[in-house]
Design an enzyme around this catalytic site. Structure first.
Site, PDB file in Angstrom:
ATOM      1  N   ASP A 284      33.977  22.796 -39.632  1.00  0.00           N
ATOM      2  CA  ASP A 284      33.049  23.484 -38.743  1.00  0.00           C
ATOM      3  C   ASP A 284      31.806  23.835 -39.576  1.00  0.00           C
ATOM      4  O   ASP A 284      31.773  23.641 -40.798  1.00  0.00           O
ATOM      5  CB  ASP A 284      33.696  24.725 -38.095  1.00  0.00           C
ATOM      6  CG  ASP A 284      32.985  25.097 -36.793  1.00  0.00           C
ATOM      7  OD1 ASP A 284      31.849  24.649 -36.578  1.00  0.00           O
ATOM      8  OD2 ASP A 284      33.560  25.855 -35.988  1.00  0.00           O
TER       9      ASP A 284
HETATM   10  C1  BGC Z   1      30.935  26.139 -33.745  1.00  0.00           C
HETATM   11  C2  BGC Z   1      31.408  24.774 -33.318  1.00  0.00           C
HETATM   12  C3  BGC Z   1      30.235  23.850 -33.118  1.00  0.00           C
HETATM   13  C4  BGC Z   1      29.441  23.805 -34.402  1.00  0.00           C
HETATM   14  C5  BGC Z   1      28.268  22.845 -34.384  1.00  0.00           C
HETATM   15  C6  BGC Z   1      29.920  26.088 -34.867  1.00  0.00           C
HETATM   16  O1  BGC Z   1      29.295  27.311 -35.038  1.00  0.00           O
HETATM   17  O2  BGC Z   1      32.048  26.916 -34.111  1.00  0.00           O
HETATM   18  O3  BGC Z   1      32.175  24.868 -32.157  1.00  0.00           O
HETATM   19  O4  BGC Z   1      30.668  22.597 -32.727  1.00  0.00           O
HETATM   20  O5  BGC Z   1      28.952  25.097 -34.677  1.00  0.00           O
HETATM   21  O6  BGC Z   1      27.212  23.323 -33.643  1.00  0.00           O
END
Ligand code: BGC
Length: 750
Positions: A284
């Site tokens: 993530d």
């Molecule tokens: C979130 C994810 C997301 C990623 C990319 C993160 O802050 O937890 O769900 O896909 O950002 O934007």
């Protein structure tokens, strides 16, 4: 005595996913990847593991540094490149100027629609309609791929039992079965069979347990015993592997003491070795370097070791890999095999997407939304709406009734779109006010009264009262703005924000019928408001077409068919509350519950029954999982199931349902079971199937279910699925509420 069945969950890796022009089988895919891998320098291999982010709003010129990095092969994937010129230029550099011409994979969060916005996933889940969820993902894929996006970070299939957690809005709710069915539908919609130009890679996220964040506080620790983890939290992910999801995302959370971005057991032993997943795991956003504040890595270097050893192939946005992997290889702290394996998995996804054949997207501006997409968005939104209360058949609204349409959500084009919409435009939303006024069937007196859900200015209350006085009925649209749910937007109370409750109080003093329309990213506490309203409609944040969808339900053009994908609490203090809990040794009944005002003064400590409930609100939720009304009542009768089932035999069950009302209706027949005695205690009820049935006026149908014996399994003490002979309860019911009739059946010994 019990007999153990070890169920072999054979998962077979995804096959035949090569692009048509390659005409390749799996062997050819592997051959292609191995040949390429041989030609790649270390620098280029490490580059594939690097996902670089740009701000989603960035429009300006590309920096020379970025272009040079792509030219050198230092980047495998880019996040949020939304400018056509930039996207084309970057891909051209990757394909024509980087050492082996490996195309970039462009990614973005396309969560519940791209430009045409669908209901938030929790709302989509309320439709219990896999086909609708699939179509929504397909439309999103078509629109996103026309902008060059070939990878979305969806579906989010975290089981969420705590509505304080803002990300419950992004989930399919609390149930592993429903989430698995809808997760698969979503993967199918995004990816299809990977042969269409608009198919994009799905990403099952956030692996795993993220939805169990302590206290509903986002990013918090999760403590989940392995049997529960496997049975509830991992189940949708296992099904996503079977559905062919090309990628997985490791979550932010720490799971039982180990952050999942460094959790080898989870990412390698379970995901890869047990389930045979051969696609890419991406971290993530910064989750690799966040292992430092977690207290699992002292610096970026150790974070890189933890993540690569665990099985994170691609690092999103942070640079622990880019800065350290080369040194770690030189020092022999990590082996080259680890890197090669990660690169293979990334190339495999690019290959399966057909990127080596077709690296350039056919980029087209979306000037306006297509009618076809809007129609699908409206259909999905309509099915997501849940009618929760309808006293004295106050709904549907009657033609020619004078309606006071009041409240901050009645005309909130941005908020109705919900959380995680990067590309939706509020100018394209059709609000409830728009829909009501264009329908011309009723006189509408509109007063927004509050500018937004948290607004505390009561200055317009008088105007609202004046308009309400002129009307026959009040439709009060309240709830939460989009920004109050989603990532990092946890709430400590589930009540309506601002002075919305006070507005309702003042309106209720007029003694006119009130329809409460809720638009929110989570259930809202309404227990203390219910005696002031005649009907309650949950509209979620239903997207671009929220207004027409809600209006159709209010006026009866569509009979509501949504069912709750989560348990709706009576009070915030009840959460986490979910239907598939295990029993206590002292389960409460309606007779055993003693409420706070019924306790005699100086009552003796144990004189009150001692069962499991709350003194203020007893034992039940406001509305159970699976609940939802329609404008026609449906009766259930003649539940049958054979009382003795031989080992290995299928459980056949049936029930008769009849439409008792004056409208055609859609009924969602839900099958629940309970394994009464097991080696690890099992939930009081578990959803194992459902069917959506159309019933004409007066129509009766017999609905059949077939449950293979493997559906009677649970995760046993050795963490493997098992089935025990013995007695089960089975319900075929309209929801998970406790009072439904059930039948017993006995699974005979082998
Ligand atoms: C979130 C994810 C997301 C990623 C990319 C993160 O802050 O937890 O769900 O896909 O950002 O934007």
């Amino acid at each position: 005595m019990y007999v153990i069945l070890t169920i072999l969950w054979s998962l077979g890796a995804c096959t035949n996913r090569g692009t048509e022009s390659h005409q390749l089988t799996d062997n050819n895919e592997e051959e292609f990847i191995e040949n390429l891998l041989k030609k790649m320098s270390l620098n280029e291999k490490l580059g594939q593991l690097n996902q670089r982010g740009t701000s989603s709003r960035e429009k300006g010129k590309l920096s020379e540094e970025l272009k040079q990095s792509v030219r050198n092969g230092n980047i495998g994937s880019m996040l949020n490149v939304m400018n056509h010129g930039n996207l084309k230029e970057l891909q051209k550099i990757a394909v024509e100027e980087s050492p082996n011409g490996i195309p970039l994979l462009f990614a973005r969060d396309v969560i519940h629609g791209f430009r045409t916005i669908f209901p938030i996933p929790l709302g989509q889940a309320a439709s219990w309609d896999a086909n609708g969820v699939k179509k929504a993902a397909e439309v999103a894929a078509k629109e996103a791929s026309s902008q060059g996006i070939r990878w979305t970070f969806a579906p989010m299939i975290d089981i969420s039992r705590d509505p304080r957690w803002g990300r419950i809005a992004e989930s399919f709710g609390e149930d592993p079965y429903l989430t698995s069915v809808l997760g698969k539908a979503s993967v199918d919609g995004f990816q299809g069979d990977l042969t269409k130009e608009y198919n994009i890679a799905a990403c099952a996220k956030h692996f795993a347990g993220y939805g169990a964040a302590e206290g509903g506080r986002d990013y918090n620790a999760t403590y989940i015993p392995e049997a529960l983890l496997r049975q509830v939290y991992l189940d949708p992910f296992k099904n996503a592997v079977e559905a062919g999801a090309l990628t997985f995302m490791a979550g932010f959370n720490e799971l039982n003491g180990v952050p999942v971005s460094g959790n080898k057991w989870l990412l390698n032993d379970v995901l890869r070795e047990e389930w045979n997943f051969d696609g890419t795991v991406v971290s993530d956003w910064n989750s690799v370097t966040e292992m430092i504040p977690h207290g699992y890595a002292r610096d970026k270097k150790q974070a890189a070791v933890r993540a690569i050893e665990a099985g994170v192939d691609m690092e999103m946005t942070s640079d622990a890999y880019a800065e350290n992997l080369e040194d770690l290889l030189k020092e022999k702290t990590i082996a080259m095999d680890k890197i090669d394996e990660a690169v293979r998995r990334i190339l495999r996804v690019k290959y399966r997407l057909g990127l080596f054949d077709n690296p350039y997207a056919d980029l087209k501006e979306i000037s306006s939304l297509s009618k076809e997409h809007l129609a699908i968005a409206k259909a999905v939104a309509t099915k997501s709406i849940v009618l929760l209360k309808n006293e004295k058949e106050i709904l549907p609204l009657q033609k020619n009734q004078k309606i006071a349409l009041i409240g901050p959500l009645a005309d909130a084009p941005l908020d109705q779109l919900g959380t995680w919409i990067f590309d939706g435009k509020k100018e394209e939303s059709i609000t409830l006010l728009n829909a009501a006024t264009t329908s011309k069937s009723n006189t509408i007196y509109f007063e927004k009264t509050l500018d937004y859900s948290r607004d505390k200015k009561k200055i317009n209350f008088k105007k609202a009262i004046r308009k309400a006085k002129k009307a026959d009925i009040i439709v009060l649209a309240v709830g939460e703005e989009a920004i109050l749910s989603g990532e990092a937007h946890s709430r400590s109370t589930l009540k309506l924000p601002g002075v919305q409750e006070e507005l309702l109080q003042e309106l209720s003093e007029l003694n006119k019928p009130i329809v409460l329309v809720l638009m929110a990213g989570r259930p809202i506490i309404v227990n203390h408001l219910l005696d002031k309203v005649d009907a309650v409609v949950m509209g979620w944040h239903a997207g671009t077409m929220a207004g027409p969808a809600i209006w159709d339900v209010l006026t009866g053009s569509t009979n509501p068919s949504g069912r709750l994908p989560i348990t709706w609490p009576k009070a915030t203090g009840q959460v986490p509350m979910y239907y598939n809990n295990t029993n206590t040794g002292r389960p409460a009944t309606s007779e055993s519950v003693v409420l706070i005002d019924d306790i005699p003064v100086e009552a003796w400590q144990s004189s009150l029954g001692n069962t499991s409930h709350y003194l203020e609100i007893g034992r039940l939720p406001q509305w159970p999982f699976g609940f939802g009304l329609s404008y026609s009542d449906v009766s259930y009768s003649a539940l049958t199931v054979k009382s003795k089932i031989q080992w290995g035999e299928t459980v056949n069950a049936s029930v008769k349902i009849r439409n008792l009302g004056k409208y055609p209706t859609t009924e969602t027949v839900q099958l629940y079971i309970q394994d009464e005695v097991a080696e690890l205690v099992q939930p009081v009820k578990v959803l194992k199937g459902f069917q959506q049935i159309q019933l004409g006026v007066g129509e009766e149908k017999t609905i059949q279910f077939k449950l293979p014996m493997s559906d009677l399994s649970y995760i046993g003490p050795n963490m493997k699925p098992r089935v025990d002979a013995g007695r089960f309860k089975l319900w075929l019911a309209p929801n998970s509420g406790e009072s439904n009739p059930y039948k017993h059946f006995e699974l005979m010994e082998k």
